[in-house]
Write a protein that holds these residues in place. Structure first.
Motif, PDB file in Angstrom:
ATOM      1  N   PHE A  21      -5.977   6.772   6.530  1.00 35.24           N
ATOM      2  CA  PHE A  21      -5.229   6.320   5.365  1.00 35.24           C
ATOM      3  C   PHE A  21      -4.632   7.526   4.652  1.00 35.24           C
ATOM      4  O   PHE A  21      -5.345   8.435   4.238  1.00 35.24           O
ATOM      5  CB  PHE A  21      -6.119   5.531   4.412  1.00 35.24           C
ATOM      6  N   GLN A  46      -1.113   5.291   1.140  1.00 39.47           N
ATOM      7  CA  GLN A  46      -1.892   4.082   1.441  1.00 39.47           C
ATOM      8  C   GLN A  46      -3.152   4.008   0.585  1.00 39.47           C
ATOM      9  O   GLN A  46      -3.534   2.943   0.118  1.00 39.47           O
ATOM     10  CB  GLN A  46      -2.257   4.063   2.932  1.00 39.47           C
ATOM     11  N   LYS A  91      -2.452   2.635  -2.834  1.00 37.73           N
ATOM     12  CA  LYS A  91      -2.298   1.180  -2.815  1.00 37.73           C
ATOM     13  C   LYS A  91      -3.642   0.482  -2.610  1.00 37.73           C
ATOM     14  O   LYS A  91      -3.940  -0.525  -3.244  1.00 37.73           O
ATOM     15  CB  LYS A  91      -1.331   0.775  -1.702  1.00 37.73           C
ATOM     16  N   ARG A  92      -4.438   1.020  -1.702  1.00 37.80           N
ATOM     17  CA  ARG A  92      -5.750   0.409  -1.460  1.00 37.80           C
ATOM     18  C   ARG A  92      -6.623   0.502  -2.718  1.00 37.80           C
ATOM     19  O   ARG A  92      -7.310  -0.451  -3.076  1.00 37.80           O
ATOM     20  CB  ARG A  92      -6.449   1.079  -0.267  1.00 37.80           C
ATOM     21  N   TYR A 141      -3.656  -6.882   1.336  1.00 37.23           N
ATOM     22  CA  TYR A 141      -2.863  -5.647   1.344  1.00 37.23           C
ATOM     23  C   TYR A 141      -1.530  -5.887   2.063  1.00 37.23           C
ATOM     24  O   TYR A 141      -0.461  -5.552   1.543  1.00 37.23           O
ATOM     25  CB  TYR A 141      -3.662  -4.530   2.034  1.00 37.23           C
ATOM     26  N   GLU A 194       2.300  -5.855   0.497  1.00 41.73           N
ATOM     27  CA  GLU A 194       3.306  -4.980   1.104  1.00 41.73           C
ATOM     28  C   GLU A 194       4.555  -5.797   1.458  1.00 41.73           C
ATOM     29  O   GLU A 194       5.675  -5.436   1.081  1.00 41.73           O
ATOM     30  CB  GLU A 194       2.694  -4.335   2.358  1.00 41.73           C
TER      31      GLU A 194
END
Lengths: 454, 454
Positions: free
Chosen positions: A15, A19, A22-23, A341, A345
């Motif tokens: 990741f 990323q 966002k996670r 997720y 997106e």
């Protein structure tokens, strides 16, 4: 050491910072809601004894467990070198976590004397499955569960649904929550004179969306259900959209089904004021695969995209019994974070500039200017404003490029003129606007900008 | 399924809500400092190819790697059923992450074209080692690293030391940072006419704290150093406390050592204004085991407890070369979070009430009062005040017990009288004080209490 081309095992992912941002946004959003309702985090280890895991996920699940080779000379105790299945148990004692539910059940039993019941816990950790990797399916992925054990109250179901509603509202995703109760399905099995075939019945009608009525009726026939029984199931499925009033009529005199209906009503009563009523749909056909559910069950789907379930859960009366603790009822919810997720997106629902971590970059000409800006950088950092001083002595253009690529919104340029006057060049990278500001003015501006953002 | 007594594999741990709260406090404190300096998070998967891991940690490290059995019929390709070492490679292709450094090097090489250099990343993830478990040593434990790659500037070293200082100040731990440079040790090897024996020299004097000068000199003798060389090392060790001025004299005319001295001076210059000078100690004998360091090295120790190193790091010039990417310099720091946790526990340094998650509990008499409080609970939750409604209809005393054991500071009691008048009984669990307040008064009070705390 010879150089080697780096790669990951299949089904595994790195990741990147983008990323991760966002996670973390997704995980934090869910976690904040869990906490609001008094759920507390626990963590269990990556490896469990194979005896804890084996036999809990069906035969297929057992083959999908990742097993860890015993350390040292693992062959010493091995006797069955011809058969890999028998040998597995002789050379491996540990496996990787396959889900969060079984380790949680193990945790509750093992720590039952330290736990204050009702115990509301959440867990967000990766799990591993040796599934064939494909688009959107990985061998390492996160699960995110909240459960309460040691309370029979249906208020828990109501609160879990409210939590789900809040999470998806915060994420900006329109969802539909489908609600059922295993007792309805049990009642149906009784009504068609096949109470002992409740699992087969459930498994069949669970496939309605995928294989249609034709497929379901064929499967019921193969499972030995009578023509009359299948006709009755057909009526049930035909009229399922009519809701609770139909169910009450259909199941007249059927005690277990009426228990299920009453439970659904009790769950809905305290939440009607909070969740828009069309977001919750009574779906008497909803089965959910896992056989340990015994009461309310629910499943969440996005309304704008067909992506399968993005969450779900239900009540299970005897989860901890497999580890020797009986009579402890539990109810939980699981968020399908990897799918959520992907959905965020696809729909462009992640907030802008999530990856924007650093707020200010000092661009410098030489070591003197670099050292000059250290105390200013420190003042910003002490106020929790993420700040970088460009470490290398590169052309200013390269330093500006770095700021743009990293999405850093402000750059402070320090040269010998700036050091003399104390007026620093402060550039807004988005507008291109440039001002001469003192150190104090810059700090005030950055603090104000942050306040506005929050 | 037969009931089984639950247990964990040895060296593995569960974390309870109380432990999680403390761990999160520790991790958040470090993470916040990382972010202030522009470091960004990444994550790498739990499993790496064994070819990525093997040979990177020495022979002992290789034996301590946890290896994952191949899925399916792993014996199909196995030819060496008599020798477990050879067989391992035939039945296992993946291993569990042993540290964060090698996966990070792999990450940088694999994603080099997406990365914006200089790349400042941090990583906080568990690692696994099949070490013999003992007090304070586990087979699964977290590491916490920050590194910057793609920059030669010594400003990075300076900032990393400032970050360490800030982290330990925030945690309330007094520490000493010992600083050295591998070039000093290289200079020493040259000065005693044994430049090719720099590693053996380093390994020996690294043990000074443990085995004393007698042990070190014996080891040097065994390694074939001459009497003159050993005498020179003795002088060096005797006078090490005299600092940079001694080093400059001792290494007169020794280019590489003077390079090391100059680098230390450059690291210290920008930070002298920020870190109390007695917290940083020049220690020319500091070696740090790992052989990939090439420049500055540092190690952090608590001054009040002898617990070994609780952090450290340094510069490595060719870390990514093992994966084929040459000429990329890096420097990093690692926080020994498990030891720091133990230290905070021993010194009583964790803030009070960390485990206090829920702020308000509604104690209820029946379903009517339970439903009555749902909208009030919702208002509190919408303002991010963690709130629980006791789910079961139990005696009030039991509900108060629950609040006390969970360290919940306020309980609202709702009975039929409260429902009629709208005046709710609001109890401070610490003082025992009880008031009659309206819903709005309670919400204002809770919001004020939170503001005061932050």
């Amino acid at each position: 050491m010879a150089s080697q081309k780096p790669a990951l095992p299949k089904g595994m992912r790195d990741f990147s910072p983008e990323q991760m941002a966002k996670r973390q946004y997704l995980f934090d959003t869910i976690q904040e809601v869990f906490k609001r309702y008094g759920y507390q985090p626990i963590e269990t280890p990556t490896m469990e004894k194979l005896s804890t895991l084996t036999g809990k996920y069906g035969d297929e699940g057992d083959t999908l467990l990742f097993k860890v080779l015993n350390s040292g000379d693992f062959l010493k105790k091995a006797k069955h070198l011809e058969d890999y299945k028998t040998l597995t148990n002789e050379i491996s004692e540990k496996g990787l976590r396959y889900d969060l539910t079984v380790p949680f059940a193990r945790y509750v039993v093992q720590h039952q004397h330290e736990i204050q019941f009702p115990f509301k816990r959440y867990q967000m950790q990766p799990v591993w499955r040796a599934d064939r990797p494909q688009r959107g399916r990985y061998r390492e992925f996160y699960q995110c569960d909240a459960d309460v054990v040691g309370s029979d109250s249906l208020l828990n179901e109501a609160e879990l649904l409210m939590m789900a509603d809040t999470v998806f509202t915060k994420l900006g995703l329109e969802v539909e929550i489908r609600l059922n109760n295993r007792k309805i399905l049990q009642g149906l099995a009784e009504k068609i004179q096949a109470p002992e075939k409740m699992i087969a019945l459930t498994v069949a009608i669970d496939k309605l969306d995928k294989i249609g009525w034709e497929g379901v009726s064929k499967e019921l026939e193969e499972q030995g259900f009578t023509k009359e029984a299948i006709a009755e199931v057909y009526i049930f499925i035909q009229r399922k959209a009519e809701g609770l009033s139909f169910l009450k009529l259909f199941f007249e005199g059927n005690a277990v089904a009426h228990q299920g209906i009453a439970e659904m009503e009790e769950v809905l009563e305290p939440i009607e004021a909070f969740i828009p009523i069309n977001n919750i749909v009574i779906d008497p056909v909803l089965a959910r695969g896992l056989s340990y559910y015994t009461g309310c069950i629910y499943e969440i789907q996005a309304t704008k995209h067909t992506m399968g379930s993005i969450g779900g859960g239900g009540r299970y009366d005897e989860l901890t019994a497999i580890f020797g603790l009986k009579g402890v009822s539990g109810v939980g919810i699981s968020f399908g974070v990897e799918r959520i997720y992907d959905l965020l997106e696809v729909q462009g629902n992640f907030p802008e500039h999530l990856g924007q971590s650093t707020q200010v970059l000092f661009a410098v000409f030489d070591k003197d200017t670099q050292h000059f800006c250290m105390p200013i950088a420190r003042r910003l950092r002490d106020r929790n404003i993420a700040t970088e001083v460009y470490p290398d002595l590169q052309r200013i253009k390269k330093q500006f490029d770095y700021a743009n690529k990293r999405d850093i919104p402000y750059v402070i340029v320090i040269g010998s003129e700036e050091m003399k006057t104390g007026k620093l060049t402060f550039k807004n990278m988005k507008t291109g606007e440039q001002q001469q500001l003192t150190e104090d003015e810059i700090i005030s501006f950055m603090l104000e900008t942050r306040t506005k953002k929050n």
